[in-house]
Design a protein around this motif. Structure first.
Motif, PDB file in Angstrom:
ATOM      1  N   THR A 115       0.834  -1.199   0.000  1.00 49.67           N
ATOM      2  CA  THR A 115       0.000   0.000   0.000  1.00 49.67           C
ATOM      3  C   THR A 115       0.874   1.256   0.000  1.00 49.67           C
ATOM      4  N   THR A 116       0.218   2.400  -0.166  1.00 53.31           N
ATOM      5  CA  THR A 116       0.913   3.692  -0.046  1.00 53.31           C
ATOM      6  C   THR A 116       0.242   4.522   1.044  1.00 53.31           C
ATOM      7  N   ILE A 118       0.365   5.721   4.256  1.00 47.64           N
ATOM      8  CA  ILE A 118       1.042   6.049   5.512  1.00 47.64           C
ATOM      9  C   ILE A 118       0.083   6.739   6.483  1.00 47.64           C
ATOM     10  N   ARG A 122      -0.920   5.462  10.234  1.00 47.73           N
ATOM     11  CA  ARG A 122      -0.838   6.286  11.454  1.00 47.73           C
ATOM     12  C   ARG A 122      -2.168   6.286  12.206  1.00 47.73           C
ATOM     13  N   ALA A 153      10.577   4.387   7.837  1.00 48.14           N
ATOM     14  CA  ALA A 153       9.144   4.701   7.753  1.00 48.14           C
ATOM     15  C   ALA A 153       8.377   3.691   6.913  1.00 48.14           C
ATOM     16  N   ASN A 160       7.980   8.803  13.577  1.00 46.10           N
ATOM     17  CA  ASN A 160       9.335   9.160  13.177  1.00 46.10           C
ATOM     18  C   ASN A 160       9.995  10.346  13.877  1.00 46.10           C
ATOM     19  N   GLN A 164       6.032  14.036  16.882  1.00 44.27           N
ATOM     20  CA  GLN A 164       4.920  13.201  16.404  1.00 44.27           C
ATOM     21  C   GLN A 164       4.501  12.213  17.493  1.00 44.27           C
TER      22      GLN A 164
ATOM     23  N   TRP B 190       8.564  12.148   1.978  1.00 45.18           N
ATOM     24  CA  TRP B 190       7.297  11.402   2.005  1.00 45.18           C
ATOM     25  C   TRP B 190       6.889  10.968   3.412  1.00 45.18           C
ATOM     26  N   TRP B 191       7.859  10.751   4.271  1.00 39.99           N
ATOM     27  CA  TRP B 191       7.608  10.236   5.620  1.00 39.99           C
ATOM     28  C   TRP B 191       7.174  11.332   6.588  1.00 39.99           C
ATOM     29  N   ASP B 192       7.356  12.600   6.212  1.00 38.89           N
ATOM     30  CA  ASP B 192       7.261  13.711   7.172  1.00 38.89           C
ATOM     31  C   ASP B 192       5.807  13.940   7.619  1.00 38.89           C
ATOM     32  N   PRO B 193       5.544  13.783   8.918  1.00 36.44           N
ATOM     33  CA  PRO B 193       4.168  13.995   9.394  1.00 36.44           C
ATOM     34  C   PRO B 193       3.686  15.422   9.139  1.00 36.44           C
ATOM     35  N   PHE B 196       2.194  18.012   4.727  1.00 34.69           N
ATOM     36  CA  PHE B 196       1.095  18.767   4.125  1.00 34.69           C
ATOM     37  C   PHE B 196       1.043  20.203   4.673  1.00 34.69           C
ATOM     38  N   VAL B 234       6.177   2.918  -1.815  1.00 34.30           N
ATOM     39  CA  VAL B 234       5.192   3.200  -0.766  1.00 34.30           C
ATOM     40  C   VAL B 234       4.710   4.648  -0.760  1.00 34.30           C
ATOM     41  N   ILE B 235       5.236   5.481  -1.658  1.00 29.14           N
ATOM     42  CA  ILE B 235       4.901   6.906  -1.580  1.00 29.14           C
ATOM     43  C   ILE B 235       3.529   7.192  -2.190  1.00 29.14           C
ATOM     44  N   ASP B 236       2.764   7.986  -1.472  1.00 23.52           N
ATOM     45  CA  ASP B 236       1.436   8.378  -1.932  1.00 23.52           C
ATOM     46  C   ASP B 236       1.599   9.570  -2.883  1.00 23.52           C
ATOM     47  N   ASN B 239      -1.369  12.175  -3.714  1.00 26.76           N
ATOM     48  CA  ASN B 239      -1.669  13.134  -2.646  1.00 26.76           C
ATOM     49  C   ASN B 239      -0.572  14.175  -2.479  1.00 26.76           C
TER      50      ASN B 239
END
Lengths: 283, 283
Positions: A115-116, A118, A122, A153, A160, A164, B190-193, B196, B234-236, B239
């Protein structure tokens, strides 16, 4: 900040540091005889033991259990696996209590493979921790959410950063029950521009449950199994412990080094002796 | 968000994606003939060319230069090396102008080897960018600070998140002159909460100068040279582009894939064709 010279009773060894070569009862004695004050064992070695006997040995050796490693990953590709993961963690929390562990270390899991999502992972994490919280409270062992380096991740942890992890603590446990906090490992957090600020917040909320040290080698060969001995890398260990203790942490300093091609090949007595030296000289 | 189907003129190829196997003049034609609208070349291949001739070829091929890769690392172990690094970047900014590059991509450098002074490295970075800013303004090419994944904090970049890069922009260029912004690469962020939120802030300040895509493979073998093709990890991606364009970015989408054992071994025409397909289907 207190020097660690002559203060090995303030220091703990995570058994991963020794490469899981000897049976756990042997390792308990090695660590105690080297003068350390704590141990952090892993489930795979604990679950093959008679836990009450092991707990007695650790206690009689004068060791604290600074953490029980570690949770089953929580986010899952389907609901049945998610449920199984939660139940597995409930069982492990009971074992953590039998060991009198200071915390149950939560390495939370990555993006479900294939999947993508994340963000969904969470969300599953928040749901899972919320369900585990009353269990942690009832057995009397707090859960320590361990933010992992962003390099993990995808396949190990969607949690991470310290900030968070703190946001998750505050979401799931707004009353700050004492049963949910964080584990700070320098390997995962040393790069974080917000390290000092978020550590101070975590400490002020009494959420810091564990502090792990090792080093990040400048020319790391493998981000999983090539961690460095304290002093051999780029981490500003002294400043980081200063921040953690300034924030109110009074627990032990735990050494956790995964090092397949270096430290895991050396004699256990040599590794423990160098850990002791470096805790005193650079941490 | 606009679909990229039939919109390859909105897409660019970073020449690293093709493995630097053919001479740059050949690569320019390959990329243009495949229908892409942009190219991002590297200094090592540009500096061995006659730059005005190269610039004319790129322009006549109908390609935009979406970025010129990349800066000389800034933090240094001593003052003389720091000075040399800054002067090197000034020269490169002039070449970026000759190429009519949309930005000069700043990969800023890590902790000076042999030290543990990440904070000092970040201070050197601020000083260096401040000195380069008037040069960027005078040649008319903005600098795009590229936050790199925290896995590179030791040896490639002490700039690791979008919000950290934005803080540096605001510190060094508070008037928002148009000569300093950021490059967003999904591999790094991509991992950064906070992705956005910080992307929205960057876009509202008109600081987003470039957007790079690839994918993070679930079982990455090498964090430097095992990037995935879009859609294989795994990167969305959808989005993330949505966020970047929602924030106001209207530039090209640049593909940058370092892949020693996979994509760099395939035929250039196959790589370009799969890039095009995946830009249309998953980005």
């Amino acid at each position: 900040m207190e020097s660690l010279v002559g203060k090995l009773h303030r220091c703990s060894i995570n058994t991963a540091t020794l490469g899981h070569r000897d049976p756990l009862p042997v390792v308990v004695d090695q660590i105690a005889q080297a003068g350390f004050g704590g141990i952090a064992p892993w489930r795979r070695e604990v679950e093959e033991s008679h836990i009450p006997t092991l707990a007695r040995q650790i206690r009689e050796a004068g060791l604290k259990v600074t953490g029980y490693c570690r949770s089953t990953y929580i986010p899952a590709i389907n609901r049945a696996t998610f449920r199984a993961n939660i139940e597995d963690n409930k069982k492990a929390l009971h074992d953590a209590a039998s060991l009198n562990a200071a915390c149950f270390v939560m390495v939370v899991g990555g993006v479900p493979e294939g999947t993508t999502d994340i963000n969904g992972a969470r969300e599953q994490l928040a749901e899972g921790i919320a369900e585990l919280l009353p269990v942690a409270r009832s057995v009397g062992v707090p859960m320590a959410l361990e933010p992992l380096h962003p390099v993990y991740a995808a396949n190990r942890s969607v949690l991470n950063t310290i900030s968070q992890a703190m946001a998750l603590c505050n979401l799931v446990d707004p009353s700050n029950s004492g049963s949910l906090g964080i584990a700070i490992d320098v390997y995962h957090c040393w790069w974080d521009p917000d390290f000092f600020k978020s550590t101070m917040c975590a400490g002020q909320a009494n959420r810091i449950l564990a502090y792990h040290v090792c080093d990040w080698l400048y020319g790391t060969q493998d981000v999983l199994l090539d961690r460095g001995m304290m002093g051999d890398g780029v981490i500003d260990l002294r400043n980081m412990r200063h921040a953690v203790e300034d924030a109110g942490y009074t627990g032990l300093i735990e050494v956790e080094i995964f090092s397949k091609n270096n430290w895991w090949k050396r004699d256990v007595s040599e590794v423990l002796s160098i850990c002791a030296e470096r805790l005193e000289s650079v941490c």
